[in-house]
Write a protein that holds these residues in place. Structure first.
Motif, PDB file in Angstrom:
ATOM      1  N   GLY A   1     -28.032   3.694 -24.810  1.00 27.62           N
ATOM      2  CA  GLY A   1     -28.978   4.596 -25.450  1.00 27.62           C
ATOM      3  C   GLY A   1     -30.167   4.839 -24.546  1.00 27.62           C
ATOM      4  N   PRO A   2     -30.951   5.865 -24.805  1.00 27.64           N
ATOM      5  CA  PRO A   2     -32.074   6.218 -23.930  1.00 27.64           C
ATOM      6  C   PRO A   2     -33.152   5.142 -23.843  1.00 27.64           C
ATOM      7  CG  PRO A   2     -32.096   7.526 -25.946  1.00 27.64           C
ATOM      8  CD  PRO A   2     -30.786   6.832 -25.909  1.00 27.64           C
ATOM      9  N   LEU A   3     -33.210   4.262 -24.841  1.00 25.84           N
ATOM     10  CA  LEU A   3     -34.193   3.172 -24.818  1.00 25.84           C
ATOM     11  C   LEU A   3     -33.501   1.816 -24.711  1.00 25.84           C
ATOM     12  CD1 LEU A   3     -36.664   4.352 -27.646  1.00 25.84           C
ATOM     13  CD2 LEU A   3     -36.865   4.729 -25.176  1.00 25.84           C
ATOM     14  N   ALA A   4     -32.300   1.789 -24.206  1.00 29.20           N
ATOM     15  CA  ALA A   4     -31.473   0.578 -24.226  1.00 29.20           C
ATOM     16  C   ALA A   4     -32.203  -0.648 -23.684  1.00 29.20           C
ATOM     17  CB  ALA A   4     -30.194   0.799 -23.427  1.00 29.20           C
ATOM     18  N   GLY A   5     -32.404  -1.625 -24.573  1.00 29.18           N
ATOM     19  CA  GLY A   5     -32.987  -2.900 -24.179  1.00 29.18           C
ATOM     20  C   GLY A   5     -34.482  -2.895 -23.978  1.00 29.18           C
ATOM     21  N   LYS A   6     -35.152  -1.764 -24.168  1.00 28.49           N
ATOM     22  CA  LYS A   6     -36.605  -1.715 -23.962  1.00 28.49           C
ATOM     23  C   LYS A   6     -37.313  -2.401 -25.130  1.00 28.49           C
ATOM     24  CE  LYS A   6     -36.716   2.410 -21.031  1.00 28.49           C
ATOM     25  NZ  LYS A   6     -37.088   1.667 -19.824  1.00 28.49           N
ATOM     26  N   ALA A   7     -38.227  -3.310 -24.800  1.00 27.59           N
ATOM     27  CA  ALA A   7     -38.886  -4.127 -25.814  1.00 27.59           C
ATOM     28  C   ALA A   7     -40.159  -3.451 -26.314  1.00 27.59           C
ATOM     29  CB  ALA A   7     -39.216  -5.506 -25.242  1.00 27.59           C
ATOM     30  N   LEU A   8     -40.224  -3.246 -27.628  1.00 26.13           N
ATOM     31  CA  LEU A   8     -41.364  -2.586 -28.248  1.00 26.13           C
ATOM     32  C   LEU A   8     -42.066  -3.514 -29.226  1.00 26.13           C
ATOM     33  CD1 LEU A   8     -39.810   0.864 -29.300  1.00 26.13           C
ATOM     34  CD2 LEU A   8     -40.990   0.317 -27.190  1.00 26.13           C
ATOM     35  N   LEU A   9     -43.360  -3.340 -29.332  1.00 23.60           N
ATOM     36  CA  LEU A   9     -44.132  -3.951 -30.405  1.00 23.60           C
ATOM     37  C   LEU A   9     -44.532  -2.848 -31.380  1.00 23.60           C
ATOM     38  CD1 LEU A   9     -46.369  -6.251 -28.193  1.00 23.60           C
ATOM     39  CD2 LEU A   9     -44.776  -7.073 -29.958  1.00 23.60           C
ATOM     40  N   ILE A  10     -44.554  -3.175 -32.664  1.00 27.82           N
ATOM     41  CA  ILE A  10     -44.975  -2.186 -33.653  1.00 27.82           C
ATOM     42  C   ILE A  10     -46.137  -2.722 -34.474  1.00 27.82           C
ATOM     43  CG2 ILE A  10     -42.701  -1.098 -33.764  1.00 27.82           C
ATOM     44  CD1 ILE A  10     -42.258  -2.506 -36.452  1.00 27.82           C
ATOM     45  N   LYS A  11     -47.014  -1.835 -34.836  1.00 28.51           N
ATOM     46  CA  LYS A  11     -48.197  -2.179 -35.625  1.00 28.51           C
ATOM     47  C   LYS A  11     -47.774  -2.762 -36.973  1.00 28.51           C
ATOM     48  CE  LYS A  11     -52.459   0.208 -37.099  1.00 28.51           C
ATOM     49  NZ  LYS A  11     -53.116   1.543 -37.074  1.00 28.51           N
ATOM     50  N   ASP A  12     -48.505  -3.752 -37.455  1.00 30.42           N
ATOM     51  CA  ASP A  12     -48.071  -4.459 -38.652  1.00 30.42           C
ATOM     52  C   ASP A  12     -48.449  -3.748 -39.954  1.00 30.42           C
ATOM     53  OD1 ASP A  12     -46.664  -6.496 -39.909  1.00 30.42           O
ATOM     54  OD2 ASP A  12     -48.500  -7.616 -40.314  1.00 30.42           O
ATOM     55  N   ASN A  13     -48.444  -2.414 -39.919  1.00 34.72           N
ATOM     56  CA  ASN A  13     -48.418  -1.644 -41.161  1.00 34.72           C
ATOM     57  C   ASN A  13     -47.130  -0.823 -41.242  1.00 34.72           C
ATOM     58  OD1 ASN A  13     -49.056   0.188 -39.155  1.00 34.72           O
ATOM     59  ND2 ASN A  13     -50.696   1.186 -40.293  1.00 34.72           N
ATOM     60  N   ILE A  14     -46.183  -1.122 -40.333  1.00 31.37           N
ATOM     61  CA  ILE A  14     -44.901  -0.428 -40.271  1.00 31.37           C
ATOM     62  C   ILE A  14     -43.803  -1.431 -40.621  1.00 31.37           C
ATOM     63  CG2 ILE A  14     -43.300   0.850 -38.800  1.00 31.37           C
ATOM     64  CD1 ILE A  14     -45.724   1.531 -36.995  1.00 31.37           C
ATOM     65  N   GLU A  15     -42.983  -1.103 -41.603  1.00 29.51           N
ATOM     66  CA  GLU A  15     -41.954  -2.036 -42.052  1.00 29.51           C
ATOM     67  C   GLU A  15     -40.783  -2.103 -41.085  1.00 29.51           C
ATOM     68  OE1 GLU A  15     -40.653  -1.589 -46.084  1.00 29.51           O
ATOM     69  OE2 GLU A  15     -42.648  -1.028 -46.787  1.00 29.51           O
ATOM     70  N   MET A  16     -40.192  -3.293 -40.992  1.00 29.32           N
ATOM     71  CA  MET A  16     -38.959  -3.485 -40.236  1.00 29.32           C
ATOM     72  C   MET A  16     -38.084  -4.481 -40.971  1.00 29.32           C
ATOM     73  SD  MET A  16     -40.129  -5.917 -37.032  1.00 29.32           S
ATOM     74  CE  MET A  16     -38.455  -6.484 -36.697  1.00 29.32           C
ATOM     75  N   ALA A  17     -36.782  -4.220 -40.986  1.00 31.24           N
ATOM     76  CA  ALA A  17     -35.843  -5.153 -41.614  1.00 31.24           C
ATOM     77  C   ALA A  17     -35.830  -6.454 -40.826  1.00 31.24           C
ATOM     78  CB  ALA A  17     -34.448  -4.536 -41.654  1.00 31.24           C
ATOM     79  N   GLY A  18     -35.622  -7.554 -41.534  1.00 29.14           N
ATOM     80  CA  GLY A  18     -35.640  -8.856 -40.890  1.00 29.14           C
ATOM     81  C   GLY A  18     -36.615  -9.775 -41.581  1.00 29.14           C
ATOM     82  N   PRO A  19     -36.934 -10.878 -40.947  1.00 27.26           N
ATOM     83  CA  PRO A  19     -37.725 -11.910 -41.615  1.00 27.26           C
ATOM     84  C   PRO A  19     -39.238 -11.699 -41.585  1.00 27.26           C
ATOM     85  CG  PRO A  19     -37.067 -12.671 -39.456  1.00 27.26           C
ATOM     86  CD  PRO A  19     -36.428 -11.324 -39.635  1.00 27.26           C
ATOM     87  N   LEU A  20     -39.725 -10.694 -40.848  1.00 30.57           N
ATOM     88  CA  LEU A  20     -41.168 -10.549 -40.690  1.00 30.57           C
ATOM     89  C   LEU A  20     -41.797  -9.774 -41.853  1.00 30.57           C
ATOM     90  CD1 LEU A  20     -41.558  -9.769 -36.876  1.00 30.57           C
ATOM     91  CD2 LEU A  20     -41.532 -11.982 -38.044  1.00 30.57           C
ATOM     92  N   SER A  21     -42.977 -10.235 -42.251  1.00 34.29           N
ATOM     93  CA  SER A  21     -43.743  -9.522 -43.274  1.00 34.29           C
ATOM     94  C   SER A  21     -44.352  -8.260 -42.680  1.00 34.29           C
ATOM     95  CB  SER A  21     -44.876 -10.419 -43.798  1.00 34.29           C
ATOM     96  OG  SER A  21     -44.381 -11.623 -44.336  1.00 34.29           O
ATOM     97  N   THR A  22     -44.743  -7.342 -43.573  1.00 33.07           N
ATOM     98  CA  THR A  22     -45.553  -6.178 -43.195  1.00 33.07           C
ATOM     99  C   THR A  22     -46.853  -6.309 -43.969  1.00 33.07           C
ATOM    100  OG1 THR A  22     -43.615  -4.804 -42.798  1.00 33.07           O
ATOM    101  CG2 THR A  22     -45.708  -3.667 -43.160  1.00 33.07           C
ATOM    102  N   THR A  23     -47.911  -6.758 -43.289  1.00 34.74           N
ATOM    103  CA  THR A  23     -49.112  -7.223 -43.985  1.00 34.74           C
ATOM    104  C   THR A  23     -50.282  -6.246 -43.983  1.00 34.74           C
ATOM    105  OG1 THR A  23     -50.169  -8.245 -42.050  1.00 34.74           O
ATOM    106  CG2 THR A  23     -48.498  -9.553 -43.212  1.00 34.74           C
ATOM    107  N   ALA A  24     -50.286  -5.269 -43.082  1.00 36.21           N
ATOM    108  CA  ALA A  24     -51.472  -4.436 -42.854  1.00 36.21           C
ATOM    109  C   ALA A  24     -52.692  -5.305 -42.553  1.00 36.21           C
ATOM    110  CB  ALA A  24     -51.750  -3.503 -44.039  1.00 36.21           C
TER     111      ALA A  24
END
Length: 487
Positions: free
Chosen positions: A63-86
């Motif tokens: 894919g065009p972003l294959a393997g590129k590591a991103l951080l996302i602001k903690d007001n954006i939800e993501m599936a998995g074990p992490l909370s989205t706390t704002a």
């Protein structure tokens, strides 16, 4: 002597930013080195424990972003074990199990979500005297260029993390300045796209009129690459109805984009009065002119009613939109309204130690729908039709340019932020138009960005203009020193 040599080597490794395209393991080591210890930036709130597994799968799938590591602001939800706390203790256990559509699009393109970044709590809408980059969950984010100076906000952790080399790129969100200000003071690229280009579903809201997510990167090309993945229609977000027909390959022609013959509107009155900042702006203008741009001086004074009515809109939409979001959360327990958040903060004094919640309380009392609708119509007209649109047309220019923000001010948890009134980004924020900031140098070692603001849906051309300036820039762009200012 060995101890001294060891200390010098450690300092050198801090200031030598990692090359782009590092592995998840490399970035995790960097986070441990400068975020969890050493300078202790507090930029990363949580690391995704599945990141290494996700990296292997993404690299295999391509894919065009294959393997590129991103951080996302903690007001954006993501599936998995992490909370989205704002950033709030009220949502510290809010594990929704769902990807925001923008995150799903990033994953589909091959990106790996490395973790969540700290932010100004509730995206800096709780109090009129807050300190940008502070949240009850993550504490105070620091600026890697000057540890005692603001990272600005509300995408504070996203800006600081990319400046410090903690990921390939980050995603921030903006209502008014929350991508562009932290990008400017951190010496990185930040892009606020046209509102409606990127989905806002499963993103903790302030205002459906002005909210958007966008990329924060070390180059315009990387921002454009991210926009290719981020842009697109989301049936759950009506603002994105036109996104599929408006999006394009944002990277196309970027490497050869030219400013020759491009007319740029120079907003002198929005450049402030600091001599060193004005000299830096003049240097950027000289670079633009040398690259073939035609500079057109513009005199602009925003109407007082614009900011007044913007604030009225944000208050009304905050109460409405926040309630809708909280009631959408899968958990039965927890806050379900802005009133619940206000009550939670009163019951938890650690939330209110440094500043209060006067804006929350104003928003809870703002219920006049007719007044809100009038305020939105007027602020949009003043920023859009009578603002950017008129300035572009009357002066026959393609973009408006100005310094993005002044130098980073000292962090002050007692008295709050000290904005200096530089920049014109509020126009693009209210109108919902694209706004790109590109590093243009520094004042006393503190980074300053140059803003490019274009017409609605003119995102690709705005990025191209920024890329052309990036190549033409002659001023040195500072590297983070991970020290207090002046040391």
């Amino acid at each position: 002597m060995c101890l001294l040599r060891s200390a010098l080597l450690a300092a050198a490794s801090l200031t030598a930013l990692p090359a782009q395209g590092q592995s998840v393991a490399d970035y995790l080591a960097r986070i441990a080195q400068v975020d969890d210890s050493g300078p202790t930036l507090n930029a990363v709130l949580a690391v995704n424990p599945d990141a290494a597994k996700d990296e292997a799968a993404a690299s295999k799938a391509g894919g065009p972003l294959a393997g590129k590591a991103l951080l996302i602001k903690d007001n954006i939800e993501m599936a998995g074990p992490l909370s989205t706390t704002a950033g709030s203790l009220a949502l510290k256990d809010s594990v929704t199990g769902r990807d925001a559509p923008l995150v799903a699009r990033l994953r589909k393109a091959g990106a790996v979500i490395l973790g969540k970044t700290n932010l100004s709590e509730w995206a800096n809408i709780r109090s009129s005297s807050s300190s940008s980059g502070w949240s009850a969950v993550g504490g105070q984010t620091k600026n890697p260029h000057a540890l005692d100076r603001t990272p600005c906000g509300s995408s504070s952790g996203s800006g600081a993390a990319i400046a410090a080399g903690l990921a390939w790129a980050a995603i921030g969100t903006e209502t008014d300045g929350s991508i562009t200000c932290p990008a400017s003071v951190s010496g990185i690229v930040g892009f606020k796209p046209t509102v409606g280009m990127v989905s806002r579903t499963h993103v903790v809201p302030i205002s459906h009129s002005q909210d958007t997510a966008g990329p924060m990167t070390r180059s315009v090309a990387d921002a454009a690459l991210l926009m290719n993945a981020l842009a697109g229609r989301d049936p759950a977000d009506s603002a994105t109805a036109e996104a599929d027909k408006r999006k394009t390959d944002f990277t196309a022609g970027l490497a050869t984009a030219s400013l020759k013959g491009v007319r740029l509107g120079v907003m002198r009155k929005q450049a402030g009065s600091h001599p060193a900042l004005l000299a830096l702006f003049d240097k950027a203008l000289a670079d633009l002119k040398a690259a073939g741009a035609e500079l057109v001086e513009i005199s602009f004074e925003p109407a007082e009613q614009m900011g007044r009515d913007e604030f009225a809109v944000l208050l009304y939409e905050l109460r409405e939109d926040m309630g809708t979001y909280l009631r959408s959360l899968p958990a039965k327990a927890g806050p379900k309204s802005l009133a619940d958040l206000i009550a939670f903060n009163k019951a938890h004094p650690e939330e209110l130690r440094w500043f209060g919640q006067d804006v929350f309380e104003q928003a809870e009392a703002t219920t006049d729908k007719a007044a809100y609708e009038a305020a939105r119509a007027n602020s949009l007209k003043l920023a859009g039709a009578d603002g950017i649109d008129k300035l572009l047309k009357d002066n026959r220019v393609s973009f408006l340019i100005a310094p993005t923000e002044g130098p980073a001010w000292p962090i002050d948890l007692v008295l709050g932020d000290h904005f200096v009134g530089v920049g014109a980004g509020t126009l693009a924020a209210i109108a919902g138009y694209p706004h790109l900031t590109v590093p243009m140098g520094a004042v006393e070692g503190l980074p300053i960005g140059l803003s490019f603001m274009g017409a609605k849906w003119d995102d690709a051309r705005t990025l191209a203009a920024g890329a052309a300036y990036e190549r033409a820039r002659t001023a040195a762009v500072p590297v983070p020193g991970f020290k207090r200012w002046g040391e």
